[in-house]
Design a protein around this motif. Sequence first.
Motif, PDB file in Angstrom:
ATOM      1  N   LEU A 341       0.825  -1.205   0.000  1.00 60.42           N
ATOM      2  CA  LEU A 341       0.000   0.000   0.000  1.00 60.42           C
ATOM      3  C   LEU A 341       0.863   1.261   0.000  1.00 60.42           C
ATOM      4  CD1 LEU A 341      -2.839  -1.045   2.460  1.00 60.42           C
ATOM      5  CD2 LEU A 341      -3.095  -0.483   0.042  1.00 60.42           C
ATOM      6  N   GLU A 342       1.950   1.250   0.760  1.00 64.47           N
ATOM      7  CA  GLU A 342       2.839   2.418   0.784  1.00 64.47           C
ATOM      8  C   GLU A 342       3.428   2.684  -0.598  1.00 64.47           C
ATOM      9  OE1 GLU A 342       5.737   1.625   3.762  1.00 64.47           O
ATOM     10  OE2 GLU A 342       4.380   2.004   5.463  1.00 64.47           O
ATOM     11  N   THR A 343       3.822   1.595  -1.284  1.00 65.71           N
ATOM     12  CA  THR A 343       4.416   1.760  -2.620  1.00 65.71           C
ATOM     13  C   THR A 343       3.375   2.223  -3.618  1.00 65.71           C
ATOM     14  OG1 THR A 343       5.939  -0.040  -2.057  1.00 65.71           O
ATOM     15  CG2 THR A 343       5.831   0.639  -4.362  1.00 65.71           C
ATOM     16  N   PHE A 344       2.163   1.661  -3.554  1.00 64.83           N
ATOM     17  CA  PHE A 344       1.098   2.122  -4.443  1.00 64.83           C
ATOM     18  C   PHE A 344       0.786   3.597  -4.184  1.00 64.83           C
ATOM     19  CE2 PHE A 344      -0.424  -2.414  -5.072  1.00 64.83           C
ATOM     20  CZ  PHE A 344      -0.164  -2.431  -6.439  1.00 64.83           C
ATOM     21  N   ARG A 345       0.801   3.993  -2.922  1.00 64.35           N
ATOM     22  CA  ARG A 345       0.560   5.406  -2.617  1.00 64.35           C
ATOM     23  C   ARG A 345       1.646   6.286  -3.224  1.00 64.35           C
ATOM     24  NH1 ARG A 345      -0.365   3.593   3.446  1.00 64.35           N
ATOM     25  NH2 ARG A 345      -2.539   2.863   3.314  1.00 64.35           N
ATOM     26  N   LEU A 346       2.908   5.814  -3.164  1.00 62.62           N
ATOM     27  CA  LEU A 346       4.004   6.556  -3.783  1.00 62.62           C
ATOM     28  C   LEU A 346       3.790   6.670  -5.284  1.00 62.62           C
ATOM     29  CD1 LEU A 346       6.758   7.919  -3.597  1.00 62.62           C
ATOM     30  CD2 LEU A 346       7.831   5.644  -3.749  1.00 62.62           C
ATOM     31  N   PHE A 347       3.351   5.564  -5.899  1.00 63.40           N
ATOM     32  CA  PHE A 347       3.048   5.611  -7.333  1.00 63.40           C
ATOM     33  C   PHE A 347       1.965   6.655  -7.607  1.00 63.40           C
ATOM     34  CE2 PHE A 347       1.093   4.513 -11.288  1.00 63.40           C
ATOM     35  CZ  PHE A 347       2.088   3.930 -12.058  1.00 63.40           C
ATOM     36  N   GLY A 348       0.912   6.653  -6.758  1.00 61.61           N
ATOM     37  CA  GLY A 348      -0.165   7.613  -6.940  1.00 61.61           C
ATOM     38  C   GLY A 348       0.289   9.047  -6.795  1.00 61.61           C
ATOM     39  N   ASP A 349       1.259   9.290  -5.886  1.00 62.04           N
ATOM     40  CA  ASP A 349       1.790  10.638  -5.723  1.00 62.04           C
ATOM     41  C   ASP A 349       2.588  11.073  -6.946  1.00 62.04           C
ATOM     42  OD1 ASP A 349       0.662  10.834  -3.232  1.00 62.04           O
ATOM     43  OD2 ASP A 349       2.481  10.236  -2.157  1.00 62.04           O
ATOM     44  N   ARG A 350       3.333  10.118  -7.538  1.00 61.81           N
ATOM     45  CA  ARG A 350       4.204  10.468  -8.669  1.00 61.81           C
ATOM     46  C   ARG A 350       3.442  10.594  -9.984  1.00 61.81           C
ATOM     47  NH1 ARG A 350       9.730   6.841  -8.540  1.00 61.81           N
ATOM     48  NH2 ARG A 350      10.469   7.400  -6.451  1.00 61.81           N
ATOM     49  N   TYR A 351       2.472   9.689 -10.188  1.00 62.77           N
ATOM     50  CA  TYR A 351       1.868   9.571 -11.519  1.00 62.77           C
ATOM     51  C   TYR A 351       0.353   9.661 -11.416  1.00 62.77           C
ATOM     52  CZ  TYR A 351       6.504   7.494 -12.115  1.00 62.77           C
ATOM     53  OH  TYR A 351       7.856   7.257 -12.097  1.00 62.77           O
ATOM     54  N   GLN A 352      -0.210  10.615 -12.141  1.00 62.47           N
ATOM     55  CA  GLN A 352      -1.663  10.754 -12.203  1.00 62.47           C
ATOM     56  C   GLN A 352      -2.220  10.433 -13.578  1.00 62.47           C
ATOM     57  OE1 GLN A 352       0.205  13.486 -10.594  1.00 62.47           O
ATOM     58  NE2 GLN A 352      -0.068  12.113  -8.827  1.00 62.47           N
ATOM     59  N   GLU A 353      -1.342  10.251 -14.544  1.00 61.69           N
ATOM     60  CA  GLU A 353      -1.800   9.892 -15.888  1.00 61.69           C
ATOM     61  C   GLU A 353      -0.669   9.200 -16.615  1.00 61.69           C
ATOM     62  OE1 GLU A 353      -0.816  14.189 -18.042  1.00 61.69           O
ATOM     63  OE2 GLU A 353      -2.891  13.685 -17.533  1.00 61.69           O
ATOM     64  N   GLY A 354      -1.027   8.556 -17.731  1.00 62.57           N
ATOM     65  CA  GLY A 354      -0.016   7.894 -18.539  1.00 62.57           C
ATOM     66  C   GLY A 354       0.060   6.405 -18.284  1.00 62.57           C
ATOM     67  N   LEU A 355       1.215   5.839 -18.683  1.00 57.68           N
ATOM     68  CA  LEU A 355       1.424   4.395 -18.646  1.00 57.68           C
ATOM     69  C   LEU A 355       1.225   3.819 -17.245  1.00 57.68           C
ATOM     70  CD1 LEU A 355       2.482   1.867 -20.271  1.00 57.68           C
ATOM     71  CD2 LEU A 355       4.759   2.473 -19.405  1.00 57.68           C
ATOM     72  N   GLU A 370      -8.578  -5.878  -0.203  1.00 61.67           N
ATOM     73  CA  GLU A 370      -8.143  -7.145   0.401  1.00 61.67           C
ATOM     74  C   GLU A 370      -7.618  -6.941   1.820  1.00 61.67           C
ATOM     75  OE1 GLU A 370      -6.884  -9.392  -3.768  1.00 61.67           O
ATOM     76  OE2 GLU A 370      -5.374  -8.412  -2.538  1.00 61.67           O
ATOM     77  N   ALA A 371      -7.104  -5.755   2.080  1.00 61.35           N
ATOM     78  CA  ALA A 371      -6.612  -5.445   3.430  1.00 61.35           C
ATOM     79  C   ALA A 371      -7.709  -4.894   4.326  1.00 61.35           C
ATOM     80  CB  ALA A 371      -5.461  -4.442   3.348  1.00 61.35           C
ATOM     81  N   GLY A 372      -8.931  -4.804   3.785  1.00 62.23           N
ATOM     82  CA  GLY A 372     -10.049  -4.297   4.571  1.00 62.23           C
ATOM     83  C   GLY A 372     -10.086  -2.788   4.690  1.00 62.23           C
ATOM     84  N   ARG A 373      -9.298  -2.086   3.863  1.00 54.00           N
ATOM     85  CA  ARG A 373      -9.268  -0.614   3.920  1.00 54.00           C
ATOM     86  C   ARG A 373     -10.223  -0.084   2.839  1.00 54.00           C
ATOM     87  NH1 ARG A 373      -4.798   1.023   7.004  1.00 54.00           N
ATOM     88  NH2 ARG A 373      -4.971   3.119   6.135  1.00 54.00           N
ATOM     89  N   TYR A 374     -11.527  -0.254   3.093  1.00 54.45           N
ATOM     90  CA  TYR A 374     -12.529   0.029   2.074  1.00 54.45           C
ATOM     91  C   TYR A 374     -12.638   1.516   1.766  1.00 54.45           C
ATOM     92  CZ  TYR A 374     -13.739  -4.745   3.317  1.00 54.45           C
ATOM     93  OH  TYR A 374     -13.685  -6.085   3.570  1.00 54.45           O
ATOM     94  N   VAL A 375     -12.487   2.360   2.763  1.00 51.71           N
ATOM     95  CA  VAL A 375     -12.590   3.802   2.522  1.00 51.71           C
ATOM     96  C   VAL A 375     -11.472   4.266   1.599  1.00 51.71           C
ATOM     97  CG1 VAL A 375     -12.511   6.079   3.596  1.00 51.71           C
ATOM     98  CG2 VAL A 375     -13.767   4.204   4.708  1.00 51.71           C
ATOM     99  N   GLU A 376     -10.249   3.772   1.838  1.00 51.61           N
ATOM    100  CA  GLU A 376      -9.128   4.126   0.959  1.00 51.61           C
ATOM    101  C   GLU A 376      -9.410   3.652  -0.458  1.00 51.61           C
ATOM    102  OE1 GLU A 376      -4.262   3.567   0.541  1.00 51.61           O
ATOM    103  OE2 GLU A 376      -5.320   2.761   2.298  1.00 51.61           O
ATOM    104  N   ALA A 377      -9.936   2.438  -0.596  1.00 53.05           N
ATOM    105  CA  ALA A 377     -10.252   1.908  -1.927  1.00 53.05           C
ATOM    106  C   ALA A 377     -11.285   2.781  -2.626  1.00 53.05           C
ATOM    107  CB  ALA A 377     -10.762   0.475  -1.805  1.00 53.05           C
ATOM    108  N   ILE A 378     -12.300   3.209  -1.887  1.00 55.34           N
ATOM    109  CA  ILE A 378     -13.329   4.071  -2.480  1.00 55.34           C
ATOM    110  C   ILE A 378     -12.716   5.391  -2.923  1.00 55.34           C
ATOM    111  CG2 ILE A 378     -15.429   5.383  -1.959  1.00 55.34           C
ATOM    112  CD1 ILE A 378     -16.180   3.029  -0.054  1.00 55.34           C
ATOM    113  N   ASP A 379     -11.830   5.969  -2.104  1.00 55.36           N
ATOM    114  CA  ASP A 379     -11.176   7.234  -2.464  1.00 55.36           C
ATOM    115  C   ASP A 379     -10.353   7.094  -3.739  1.00 55.36           C
ATOM    116  OD1 ASP A 379     -12.284   8.436  -0.269  1.00 55.36           O
ATOM    117  OD2 ASP A 379     -10.512   8.207   0.999  1.00 55.36           O
TER     118      ASP A 379
END
Length: 995
Positions: A341-355, A370-379
């Motif tokens: 999740l931390e790495t995916f968040r880093l990806f989200g911070d770096r890239y908002q469009e493209g490949l 899968e980790a039960g963090r439904y609010v984060e998934a919805i966001d």
Amino acid sequence: MIRTTVMALLLLCTAIWAEAEAQGVTGSPEKQYQTALQQFQQGIYTEAMDGFRRVTETTGNRAMAESSGYYLVLATARVEPVMLERRTEWFVRQFPHSRRAADLLKEVGHHKLEAGAYRSAIEWFERAVERPMSRRQRTELLYQMGDAAALDGDTREARSYFMRLADEDPGSVWAPRALYARGRLFLEEQRYEESAEAFELLRQRYPEDAMTRRIGTALGESYYLQRRYREAIDALTDATPDLGGESLTRAVYLIAESHNMLDELEQAQQYYRYYLNRVEDPDTQRIAYYGLGWVYHKQEIYHWAAQSFERAADGEDETARKALYYQAVNHKLSGSYRQALETFRLFGDRYQEGLFVEEAYYEWALTAVEAGRYVEAIDILLPMARRADELRNPGPVITLLGEAYFGNAEYTRALEAFEIADQIDGVDPETRLQARFQRAWVRYSNQAYSQAQGEFQAVYEEAPQDSDLRAEALFWSADSRFETQHFGPASSQFASFVRQYPEHELTGAAKYSLGWSHFKMGQFAEAIPPLVDFLENHEPPSISIYPYETDVILRIGDSHFGMGAYTDAMEYYNRAIGAEPGGDYAMFQVANSYYRMNRNFEAVTEFRRVLRIYPFSRLREQAQYNIAYIYLNTENYDQAITEFQTVIERYPDTEWAARSQYNIGDAYYNAGEYEAAVEAYQVVLDRYPRSSYVLEAIDGIQYARTSAGEDDTSMEQLEAFLQENPASGTADQLRYRQAMNRYQSGDYEASVQEFEQYIRITNRDELLPDAWYNLADSQRRIGETASAMESLETLANDYPESQRSALALTELGEMARQRGELDRAEGYYQELEQKGGNFQLPARVGLAEVSLMRGNLQDAGERFEAILEQDGEHAAARVGLARIAFERGDAVSARELAQGVADENSMEEGAEALYLVGRTWQLQERWSEAREAYSQVEVLFEPYTHWMTMAKYRTAEILLRENRRGDAIVLLEELVEEYSGTEASRLAERLLNNR
């Protein structure tokens, strides 16, 4: 090259000046030339331009004029570069055969090349190459022309120049370079076979040239790009002994990549390490770490893979972006959801469009779910869903959003998301089906089993035959039917699942549920085989609230018990004795089996054993009660009373105590001790006023008094009980019973008072709809039609969800029609139609009848036809169409329609239809046929008074037409005397008065 040419020209000019000096020439052109040349060399281009121009215009020496013109062009280009082309064109016109013309044309071409005007550069080079120049110069220029064409994107032209060079000057150092460049161009165009042929030509012509030794690397890369990885490895390995520097590094990398692609992971790892040892720049090393990440990923060493991808992700290029994504994926695969999740968040911070953004955000949200963090998934998912039209594959995104909403208990939004995913254009069928399945699962989880079943069924029917989703949809469709207690369809689907998927992980559960379905339907013989199969061939779940094995054994025993096979039942019950839980029930059922086999001693013994071994069992009260009941049934009344007293003493405040007290009364009653029976029943009223046996006790008192030949005092005792226990749990039922006694006895005036009294004082809503309905019926029977309609309206308005509500609207519509209040009747039928379901057709029939009564035959006909589109055999609609045909004077059509109903229907519709058949014959003055139809109505449909009496009346009309007045009068008088109040009686009385 230009600089070399300038030096040569300077030497030439010096020679010219020296020659002039030797001849004693001291004229101004020569002097001016020398001055201008010195100024040019010193960079004083403007003054040099003036001098060269004067020399060119005044000298008679053509060689000096050509040299001055050449330098004039060069000086002009230094001062005004834009004038280079015009001055060159001037020089070419003045000195068309000069070698310097080619130099200037090349100079312009190089300027064009530096400016990126590749096509224009080629055109100037083409003009230059046709001018006089040395062989070496022409060869070099052809190579430059090939380079320019390649830069211009015209690889075919570039290869043509390179091939021309190689053919025209094969001994030049440029020839092998040109052939190699030609092969590389084929390679870049992914024309691998032509590339191989081009390189082979280079090998044949120049086997020892340094360029030839580079073929191995190029061919290897060619094979790599063709995905011919084995050949790539061979070619690159053969080439490495002759390689060094960057070429060797590139070859090592490609060998590593090829081994990786072939899943030769150990070799790939070895070469990636070799590559890393050859390069020191971390940025250059990243591609090798990226490859190593894939090696570890394939080896399922996910934490090492994540580490390698992390080292490759340190950058801003495409490799870094992909590496960061795969780093997160491998963290997840290694079970480290936090790091993922931390790495995916880093990806989200770096890239908002493209490949990879869509893929990464989806995986990020999936990991959060899968980790039960439904609010984060919805966001994460909600912004993606809002721009679904921009996504390549929106279906899975919105489906996952639905799952996140479901996990966060936002069920309505989950259903909306799955609905949207199902409706998106272009979604692949598998995703669409998955969305429908998930939507069904949300409904199932919210216990909306009926809706879930239909959706599971639709997924099952649409999914591919070999799809896992198809199998699961069938199972949950069956289970949904089971939950709604539609056990027949459930058993069919469970049986189908077992046949189609004998090895599925849910097959055991399907057999278990199949057995339960048959058991619930009382199909005990059918229940036993699947339950035995489950017991013998399937492992129950490792964790369950109730032990499946014990449950199955007990259900098999119960099935045998239900079939009366008590010996077989006891065999299974005995297997469960001692189980926890379930052992007490098994022993209890053994006792019941003995009882059913009329082995009363063994039954009593076994029931006493239950009490001894399981003193805290939930069955202990019933076990003691059953002992008493056995004695009661075997007419051992004294012992029965003793045992019932034991129930009361041990379990004094239970329903079993009240029941036992009531049965003590029955024991006294059966023994003929009626006074003692009345006293025992009275104890029920006194001690257990809230029990459900109060009603039975009242009945017992009535029977005992009657049997003793005494006056029945049960109603007085009931009144006294109600006065003393107005809040009793059975008080409402007793009051309702009072009203129902009046109603059923036909005392409708009294029942009206009792029902009104009940409605005023009751605190229980469940019987109120019935009370209002019966009140209305009582009012209608005593002629209070308006009051009856008010009661029915109260029922329909205040209890719209009750089953009686629809019946109330139906009767209101009928009563309003009978009173001629057609607008009011139409309103009732429209309200009834809105209830949907089974009430729509009766409502639509009523609306059609209203149109018919208004004389709107067209509208009525259309309504009846619409009903028949829903139900082609609907009798009332067919009769309605027959009546319309009759009203229009079409006796033949009316008779055909009515006769079809009369032949098939024995209910009121059949009576009306047969009556209508008689009317059609009567309309055609076919008296005999008409009387025959009317007589059949009288005989076959006597219970339907209206149609039977109307048939008698119509028969009387025919008798009058046939001049049989005496027979007609007898029939009419019978109607008046015996069927007073009917429509036929009123018509008959009018006809008798007018005779």
